[in-house]
Design a protein around this motif. Structure first.
Motif, mmCIF file in Angstrom:
data_model
loop_
_atom_site.group_PDB
_atom_site.id
_atom_site.type_symbol
_atom_site.label_atom_id
_atom_site.label_comp_id
_atom_site.label_asym_id
_atom_site.label_seq_id
_atom_site.Cartn_x
_atom_site.Cartn_y
_atom_site.Cartn_z
ATOM 1 N N ALA A 28 -44.895 105.550 27.987
ATOM 2 C CA ALA A 28 -45.233 105.534 26.564
ATOM 3 C C ALA A 28 -44.866 106.840 25.884
ATOM 4 N N SER A 29 -44.825 107.937 26.643
ATOM 5 C CA SER A 29 -44.496 109.230 26.049
ATOM 6 C C SER A 29 -43.087 109.253 25.480
ATOM 7 N N LEU A 30 -42.222 108.373 25.966
ATOM 8 C CA LEU A 30 -40.871 108.294 25.443
ATOM 9 C C LEU A 30 -40.867 107.891 23.972
ATOM 10 N N LEU A 232 -35.402 101.907 36.532
ATOM 11 C CA LEU A 232 -34.762 103.186 36.799
ATOM 12 C C LEU A 232 -35.703 104.337 36.461
ATOM 13 N N VAL A 233 -36.331 104.248 35.318
ATOM 14 C CA VAL A 233 -37.242 105.310 34.884
ATOM 15 C C VAL A 233 -38.461 105.389 35.797
ATOM 16 N N ALA A 239 -36.336 110.973 36.833
ATOM 17 C CA ALA A 239 -35.626 110.261 35.768
ATOM 18 C C ALA A 239 -36.365 110.358 34.436
ATOM 19 N N LEU A 240 -37.680 110.210 34.448
ATOM 20 C CA LEU A 240 -38.436 110.241 33.204
ATOM 21 C C LEU A 240 -38.305 111.592 32.514
ATOM 22 N N LEU A 243 -34.882 111.982 31.092
ATOM 23 C CA LEU A 243 -34.683 111.147 29.915
ATOM 24 C C LEU A 243 -35.394 111.744 28.699
ATOM 25 N N LEU A 244 -36.594 112.274 28.899
ATOM 26 C CA LEU A 244 -37.304 112.935 27.814
ATOM 27 C C LEU A 244 -36.495 114.105 27.258
ATOM 28 N N LYS A 245 -35.900 114.882 28.147
ATOM 29 C CA LYS A 245 -35.095 116.032 27.722
ATOM 30 C C LYS A 245 -33.835 115.574 27.002
ATOM 31 N N LEU A 246 -33.251 114.483 27.477
ATOM 32 C CA LEU A 246 -32.065 113.947 26.814
ATOM 33 C C LEU A 246 -32.410 113.454 25.413
#
Length: 275
Positions: A28-30, A232-233, A239-240, A243-246
């Motif tokens: 959910a943080s995404l 994947l996440v 990965a998470l 992805l957050l940094k991306l």
């Protein structure tokens, strides 16, 4: 959306990005990490500029407190306006569980009749998240939000992005729906589309500027998160976080605004921009 759960003990100190998301609900943080980063920094700047320890924040359509409760944890006083009694009941419970019940007030109302329940010019910050998609007149909704601000204040607008919906329908193989969303004045892909309206970054910034504010920042939200397979996440180590940094790195780049699921615009009054 989920709220960040570990704000700092004092809002005068920043915290690492990894602590501004919700560790108990990592996926959910995404959905909120980028917005909370921007909002947290904007509130911190207003505190320093005003010389006050806390701010008065208005969260229109704030529901169960995804952003209101974390803002209250920073020490701010937050008023949430929402048309749903159930959402306001959940807000009351959530604020109590977080230990900030005395700093969170929920009132039933909507953006159209905003000043039936709150005062004009009484807030240092106004959040207008997930509201403009549903109101009859988005321009009026933004003007009302701005009218609630003090002479030195900030407006946080979060709304559904057109490009993200077009991309999502196309990747799902629904090419006709993707084309319809692309051509439709409201950005809808068909009768079954649950979203009444979507925006481009240009449309949102025009609404904010048209209400007399200066646009301080525009960010794309959920640029990649909704396209990456959940397995994947959930299963790939690191990965998470990657992805957050991306998401954070791409959020400010205009090239990615056109494919974001949501768009976030931060507006400032002239007084706040000069402070």
């Amino acid at each position: 959306m989920s709220d960040p759960m570990r704000p700092p003990a004092s809002h005068h100190h920043s915290q690492p990005a990894s602590l501004r998301s919700d560790p108990s609900r990592p996926r959910a943080s995404l959905r909120t990490a980028v917005v909370w980063e921007v909002l947290h920094d904007a509130l911190d700047h207003r505190v320093k500029a005003s010389g006050r320890d806390s701010l008065d924040v208005l969260d229109t359509g704030g529901g169960s407190g995804n952003f209101a409760v974390p803002a209250a944890r920073l020490g701010h006083r937050v008023t949430v306006v929402d048309p749903s009694p159930n959402a306001l009941f959940a807000l009351e419970r959530r604020a109590a569980e977080a230990g900030v019940a005395e700093r969170v007030r929920g009132v039933q109302g909507d953006a159209h009749g905003l000043f039936d329940v709150v005062e004009r010019g009484g807030y240092d910050a106004v959040l207008c998240h997930g509201v403009l998609e549903y109101v009859d007149d988005p321009a009026e909704g933004v003007r009302n939000a701005v009218a609630a601000l003090r002479s030195e204040g900030i407006l946080s607008v979060l709304a559904s992005g057109l490009g993200g919906a077009v991309l999502a329908r196309a990747l799902a193989g629904h090419f006709k729906e993707a084309r319809q969303a692309l051509d439709d004045p409201e950005g809808r892909w068909g009768e079954g589309d649950p979203m009444p309206r979507r925006f481009t970054a240009e449309q949102l910034t025009a609404l904010v500027e048209g209400a007399g504010l200066r646009v301080g920042a525009v960010h794309g939200v959920r640029i990649f998160a909704d396209l990456v397979p959940g397995v994947l996440v959930d299963t790939e180590p690191g990965a998470l976080d990657a992805l957050l940094k991306l998401e954070a790195a791409a959020a400010e780049r205009p090239a990615f605004h056109s494919v974001a699921t949501q768009l976030h615009v931060l507006g400032e009054t002239r007084g706040a921009a000069e402070a």
